[in-house]
Structures are given as structure tokens and as C-alpha cells.
Design a protein around this motif. Structure first.
Motif, PDB file in Angstrom:
ATOM      1  N   GLU A  86     -22.001 -16.008  -2.607  1.00 54.83           N
ATOM      2  CA  GLU A  86     -21.199 -15.812  -1.402  1.00 54.83           C
ATOM      3  C   GLU A  86     -20.423 -14.507  -1.460  1.00 54.83           C
ATOM      4  O   GLU A  86     -20.285 -13.808  -0.435  1.00 54.83           O
ATOM      5  N   ASP A  87     -19.969 -14.142  -2.640  1.00 54.39           N
ATOM      6  CA  ASP A  87     -19.170 -12.925  -2.791  1.00 54.39           C
ATOM      7  C   ASP A  87     -20.004 -11.648  -2.711  1.00 54.39           C
ATOM      8  O   ASP A  87     -19.447 -10.566  -2.477  1.00 54.39           O
ATOM      9  N   ASN A  88     -21.306 -11.750  -2.926  1.00 49.54           N
ATOM     10  CA  ASN A  88     -22.142 -10.545  -3.036  1.00 49.54           C
ATOM     11  C   ASN A  88     -23.259 -10.454  -2.010  1.00 49.54           C
ATOM     12  O   ASN A  88     -23.922  -9.423  -1.926  1.00 49.54           O
ATOM     13  N   ILE A  89     -23.451 -11.470  -1.208  1.00 52.47           N
ATOM     14  CA  ILE A  89     -24.609 -11.528  -0.328  1.00 52.47           C
ATOM     15  C   ILE A  89     -24.508 -10.582   0.865  1.00 52.47           C
ATOM     16  O   ILE A  89     -25.525 -10.190   1.446  1.00 52.47           O
ATOM     17  N   GLY A  90     -23.302 -10.205   1.255  1.00 53.62           N
ATOM     18  CA  GLY A  90     -23.154  -9.315   2.394  1.00 53.62           C
ATOM     19  C   GLY A  90     -23.779  -9.921   3.644  1.00 53.62           C
ATOM     20  O   GLY A  90     -23.510 -11.067   4.003  1.00 53.62           O
ATOM     21  N   ASN A  91     -24.657  -9.154   4.300  1.00 57.38           N
ATOM     22  CA  ASN A  91     -25.351  -9.648   5.489  1.00 57.38           C
ATOM     23  C   ASN A  91     -26.729 -10.215   5.155  1.00 57.38           C
ATOM     24  O   ASN A  91     -27.563 -10.397   6.045  1.00 57.38           O
ATOM     25  N   GLY A  92     -26.968 -10.479   3.861  1.00 54.70           N
ATOM     26  CA  GLY A  92     -28.265 -10.980   3.443  1.00 54.70           C
ATOM     27  C   GLY A  92     -28.388 -12.490   3.568  1.00 54.70           C
ATOM     28  O   GLY A  92     -27.575 -13.158   4.215  1.00 54.70           O
ATOM     29  N   PHE A  93     -29.412 -13.026   2.913  1.00 57.30           N
ATOM     30  CA  PHE A  93     -29.681 -14.461   2.917  1.00 57.30           C
ATOM     31  C   PHE A  93     -29.992 -14.899   1.492  1.00 57.30           C
ATOM     32  O   PHE A  93     -30.667 -14.191   0.752  1.00 57.30           O
ATOM     33  N   TRP A  94     -29.507 -16.069   1.121  1.00 58.56           N
ATOM     34  CA  TRP A  94     -29.821 -16.632  -0.195  1.00 58.56           C
ATOM     35  C   TRP A  94     -31.167 -17.343  -0.084  1.00 58.56           C
ATOM     36  O   TRP A  94     -31.321 -18.282   0.706  1.00 58.56           O
ATOM     37  N   LEU A  95     -32.167 -16.902  -0.850  1.00 56.95           N
ATOM     38  CA  LEU A  95     -33.530 -17.376  -0.603  1.00 56.95           C
ATOM     39  C   LEU A  95     -34.461 -17.092  -1.776  1.00 56.95           C
ATOM     40  O   LEU A  95     -34.069 -16.509  -2.777  1.00 56.95           O
ATOM     41  N   ASP A  96     -35.729 -17.510  -1.616  1.00 58.98           N
ATOM     42  CA  ASP A  96     -36.826 -17.232  -2.541  1.00 58.98           C
ATOM     43  C   ASP A  96     -36.505 -17.700  -3.958  1.00 58.98           C
ATOM     44  O   ASP A  96     -36.340 -16.907  -4.891  1.00 58.98           O
ATOM     45  N   TYR A  97     -36.476 -19.018  -4.106  1.00 60.67           N
ATOM     46  CA  TYR A  97     -36.092 -19.654  -5.372  1.00 60.67           C
ATOM     47  C   TYR A  97     -37.313 -19.805  -6.280  1.00 60.67           C
ATOM     48  O   TYR A  97     -38.398 -20.180  -5.827  1.00 60.67           O
ATOM     49  N   TYR A  98     -37.110 -19.537  -7.563  1.00 58.20           N
ATOM     50  CA  TYR A  98     -38.223 -19.563  -8.511  1.00 58.20           C
ATOM     51  C   TYR A  98     -37.741 -20.165  -9.827  1.00 58.20           C
ATOM     52  O   TYR A  98     -36.738 -19.724 -10.396  1.00 58.20           O
ATOM     53  N   VAL A  99     -38.466 -21.161 -10.328  1.00 60.36           N
ATOM     54  CA  VAL A  99     -38.087 -21.878 -11.551  1.00 60.36           C
ATOM     55  C   VAL A  99     -39.004 -21.491 -12.699  1.00 60.36           C
ATOM     56  O   VAL A  99     -40.227 -21.393 -12.523  1.00 60.36           O
ATOM     57  N   ILE A 100     -38.442 -21.283 -13.869  1.00 53.94           N
ATOM     58  CA  ILE A 100     -39.191 -21.079 -15.107  1.00 53.94           C
ATOM     59  C   ILE A 100     -38.385 -21.697 -16.246  1.00 53.94           C
ATOM     60  O   ILE A 100     -37.148 -21.656 -16.234  1.00 53.94           O
ATOM     61  N   CYS A 101     -39.083 -22.264 -17.235  1.00 53.12           N
ATOM     62  CA  CYS A 101     -38.412 -22.907 -18.364  1.00 53.12           C
ATOM     63  C   CYS A 101     -38.929 -22.350 -19.686  1.00 53.12           C
ATOM     64  O   CYS A 101     -40.094 -21.953 -19.792  1.00 53.12           O
ATOM     65  N   ASP A 102     -38.067 -22.350 -20.692  1.00 53.22           N
ATOM     66  CA  ASP A 102     -38.506 -22.105 -22.061  1.00 53.22           C
ATOM     67  C   ASP A 102     -38.440 -23.444 -22.803  1.00 53.22           C
ATOM     68  O   ASP A 102     -38.495 -24.506 -22.178  1.00 53.22           O
ATOM     69  N   ASP A 103     -38.301 -23.414 -24.109  1.00 50.25           N
ATOM     70  CA  ASP A 103     -38.329 -24.661 -24.878  1.00 50.25           C
ATOM     71  C   ASP A 103     -37.122 -25.552 -24.637  1.00 50.25           C
ATOM     72  O   ASP A 103     -37.207 -26.777 -24.779  1.00 50.25           O
ATOM     73  N   THR A 104     -35.994 -24.954 -24.289  1.00 50.88           N
ATOM     74  CA  THR A 104     -34.760 -25.735 -24.203  1.00 50.88           C
ATOM     75  C   THR A 104     -34.068 -25.684 -22.846  1.00 50.88           C
ATOM     76  O   THR A 104     -33.307 -26.588 -22.513  1.00 50.88           O
ATOM     77  N   MET A 105     -34.332 -24.630 -22.058  1.00 53.84           N
ATOM     78  CA  MET A 105     -33.604 -24.420 -20.813  1.00 53.84           C
ATOM     79  C   MET A 105     -34.560 -24.182 -19.644  1.00 53.84           C
ATOM     80  O   MET A 105     -35.673 -23.667 -19.828  1.00 53.84           O
ATOM     81  N   CYS A 106     -34.103 -24.549 -18.453  1.00 48.63           N
ATOM     82  CA  CYS A 106     -34.787 -24.199 -17.205  1.00 48.63           C
ATOM     83  C   CYS A 106     -33.872 -23.283 -16.401  1.00 48.63           C
ATOM     84  O   CYS A 106     -32.649 -23.491 -16.367  1.00 48.63           O
ATOM     85  N   TYR A 107     -34.478 -22.287 -15.751  1.00 47.20           N
ATOM     86  CA  TYR A 107     -33.716 -21.292 -15.010  1.00 47.20           C
ATOM     87  C   TYR A 107     -34.201 -21.233 -13.569  1.00 47.20           C
ATOM     88  O   TYR A 107     -35.399 -21.290 -13.301  1.00 47.20           O
ATOM     89  N   LEU A 108     -33.253 -21.105 -12.657  1.00 46.34           N
ATOM     90  CA  LEU A 108     -33.526 -20.961 -11.240  1.00 46.34           C
ATOM     91  C   LEU A 108     -33.134 -19.555 -10.817  1.00 46.34           C
ATOM     92  O   LEU A 108     -31.954 -19.205 -10.802  1.00 46.34           O
ATOM     93  N   PHE A 109     -34.146 -18.728 -10.514  1.00 46.05           N
ATOM     94  CA  PHE A 109     -33.911 -17.369 -10.045  1.00 46.05           C
ATOM     95  C   PHE A 109     -33.898 -17.360  -8.519  1.00 46.05           C
ATOM     96  O   PHE A 109     -34.581 -18.164  -7.878  1.00 46.05           O
TER      97      PHE A 109
END
Length: 362
Positions: free
Chosen positions: A179-202
Motif C-alpha cells: 500500500e505504501d509503494n504501489i502508487g497508481n499501480g495494481f497489486w497483481l500477478d502472484y507466483y508461488v515457489i518453495c524450497d525445502d523448508t519455505m514457500c514464497y509468494l512473489f
């Protein structure tokens, strides 16, 4: 004296043998280090691709007057069957998801489409930008997509598009840092990847920022927190359409992010890191020498697009590690007639498949 001499001699020989063994061990370690270095350098620093024409386009019917096929995600299951999910837009500008499958890319153009808004669990709603993978710890397929928030559906049978569950959210509100950095943009295009211990949402914000949230493998799909900016540039240099991959089942990772060129055409930049928590380093980040763009994609049957836009690399597997094989690198992407224009939702996007020069084809 003879016994003393013999004892000293045997001791010296034992010491020499130990030293030789230590040296051999060091040579083995050095050889392994060299092999690892070669493996880490398997991804080239310059890229040249050859592309097909448009393989997958919209297939409107009496209830779906769709005009485009875009934002593809693709996976090959254990039987060798390809599954492609993508975004469609209709003449009213409404976005939704569609699905197709085939056993060979020569069938991609003729394979029928299923519109996922006919799945009663998903229904007629805004949905776009899918990302599909098999989450091995739960024996479930996940389809990640945007509904205004990062959402997902699951199924145990990827062959049945009616089996996807109703969407649930990874995060129920926009993180404060977005919210602090999006400006006039949109929060979108979510991508998940995991390693052995963690999952990340980009995710992207159409304003030059790459975000990463995290949860544990055991807690997935719940508990995504600690959203951070992990890469930033100008709005056009890091726009949207990102994806992250493990390289050759190693400790190295590739991030590709869609950019807007000086002529308005879109292309892909690429970055690498040695863990999913490390700082991303530039790999191919210029419009003149991109990861993939008009500057380095050739079309043997005639150029049909100057956009090499929101797409996904073909993975060597189908699980949550998102692993790619650098000996067989292909990119399923969206392109369009460069003379087309008008409202973004009405642009005639189609899907093409580009193969990295020197790599084998699917």
C-alpha cells in the motif's frame, strides 16, 4: 635397532599414506567445486530464441465472446500430458480463466477450451493471471490466480476442470508495504515457489517493485506474512508478469520480470540469486539484450508479435520447486499483432512458444 628402524619406517609410510589420502580428498572436493561451478553457470548470460507462430488463441462460443488468450501457465503431468491455463477477456472487458490440454504441442491450436467460470465453485467472477503446480506434501494441484487478492483453488485431478475448489485467499488484505509503494499501480500477478523448508509468494505492483511474502512448507497455504520488497527499479523496468524458478535442481534461482520497452513493446528481464532469500543480481536486463524480447526472438515463419510478454518457462517437473532444465529451455508467452490497439482488455493476445537456441524442443 632394526625393530626401531622398521617402526620408524612404517610410521613414515603411514604418514605418507595419510597425506596422499588427504590430497586425494582435496582434489575430489576441488573437482566437485568445479563441477558445481559449471552447473551454476549452465544458464547463459546472453539469450537467443526461436519462436513458433501463435499456437493458442481464443475460442469464443455462444456464451463466451472472448477476444484473447493471455497470461499462460503450463505444466506437464506424469503421463506426459500438457495442461495450460490462461486468462481470457470478452468484448465487455470482463476477465476470467480458461483451460486446455493436449499430449503434443502440434495439437495446441486444435485442442478444445474449457472456461473455468463454468465451474460452479469458481463461478462468474473476475479471475486472471494463473499459476499452476503440484504441491507434493499434500498431493494436491494448486491453481494460483488473482481475484483482486492472491487466491488459489485446489484439486486432486488436474484433468477435470470442474473439480477445482472455490477460491480462497493467501492474504486477505493488501500488506502495508505494498500500500505504501504501489502508487497508481495494481497489486497483481502472484507466483508461488518453495524450497525445502519455505514457500514464497512473489507479486508485482505495476510500479517497479517485486514483493515476496513467506510461510513454511508445513503451514502452506496458510500463514503468508513478512511481505518485503526484494527488487525495485523504475515502473517500466519492473512492471508485472513475474515468475521464479529453481535452476537445474541446484541451489540457484532465476527471476524473470516483464518490462515495457521504449517503444511500448514488452520484454523480459532476468535476475539470479543463490537462494530465494538472497539479493537478486542482474543477468539480462536491457531492452537491446534482454532475457526474451523482440531483440533476441526470431520467427522462422514470419514475425507476428513484437511483444514477448506475460508467460512462463516450461518446467522440468510439475511440483512446487518450479525447477527448469537449462538444456531444454522454452518459454510459453503472450504476443499480439503489433498494429493492434485500443483498450487493453481488447488487445488480441495469442500464445506462442519460444525455444532457446541450442536447446531441444518439447
Amino acid at each position: 635397532m632394526h625393530r626401531i628402524f622398521r617402526g620408524k619406517l612404517l610410521g613414515a609410510l603411514a604418514a605418507l599414506a595419510a597425506a596422499a589420502a588427504l590430497a586425494a580428498s582435496a582434489l575430489t572436493a576441488n573437482a566437485q567445486t568445479s563441477a558445481d561451478a559449471v552447473e551454476a553457470q549452465a544458464l547463459p548470460t546472453t539469450f537467443n530464441w526461436t519462436s513458433t507462430g501463435a499456437l493458442i488463441g481464443p475460442k469464443p462460443n455462444s456464451t463466451h465472446n472472448v477476444v484473447s488468450a493471455k497470461d499462460p501457465t503450463v505444466v506437464q503431468d506424469s503421463t506426459g500430458k500438457w495442461h495450460v491455463f490462461f486468462t481470457v477477456a470478452n468484448t465487455a472487458g470482463a476477465w476470467s480463466l480458461a483451460y486446455t490440454s493436449f499430449t503434443d504441442w502440434s495439437q495446441a491450436s486444435s485442442a478444445p477450451h474449457t472456461f473455468l467460470d463454468t465451474n460452479p465453485n469458481i463461478g462468474s467472477r473476475y479471475a486472471a493471471a494463473p499459476n499452476v503446480f503440484y504441491y507434493a506434501p499434500q498431493n494436491l494441484w494448486y491453481l494460483v490466480y488473482q481475484t483482486g487478492l492472491p487466491s488459489y483453488s485446489t484439486t486432486s485431478n488436474i484433468n477435470d476442470p470442474m473439480s477445482w475448489s472455490a477460491p480462497r485467499n493467501f492474504q486477505n488484505e493488501m500488506p502495508q508495504i505494498v500500500e505504501d509503494n504501489i502508487g497508481n499501480g495494481f497489486w497483481l500477478d502472484y507466483y508461488v515457489i518453495c524450497d525445502d523448508t519455505m514457500c514464497y509468494l512473489f507479486s508485482a505492483d505495476d510500479n517497479g517493485h517485486v514483493y515476496r511474502a513467506e510461510t513454511t512448507v508445513g503451514n502452506f497455504p496458510n500463514g503468508f506474512t513478512n511481505t518485503q520488497i526484494v527488487l525495485q527499479d523504475t515502473k517500466n523496468n519492473l512492471f508485472e508478469g513475474g515468475a521464479v524458478y529453481n535452476i537445474d535442481d541446484s541451489d540457484d534461482y532465476l527471476l524473470m520480470w516483464e518490462s515495457i520497452g521504449s517503444n511500448g513493446a514488452r520484454y523480459y528481464r532476468a535476475y539470479t540469486a543463490d537462494t530465494l532469500r538472497s539479493t537478486w543480481q542482474p543477468l539480462a536486463t536491457s531492452q537491446s539484450a534482454p532475457f526474451a524480447g523482440a531483440a533476441n526472438v526470431s520467427f522462422p515463419n514470419g514475425a507476428w508479435t513484437t511483444d514477448i510478454s506475460h508467460g512462463e518457462l516450461i518446467r522440468s517437473g510439475h511440483d512446487q520447486t518450479m525447477t527448469i532444465d537449462t538444456d531444454n529451455l522454452q518459454l510459453l508467452y503472450q504476443g499480439r499483432d503489433p498494429n493492434s490497439g485500443g483498450d487493453y482488455s481488447q488487445l488480441p493476445y495469442r500464445l506462442g512458444l519460444a525455444t532457446l537456441a541450442g536447446g531441444a524442443t518439447c
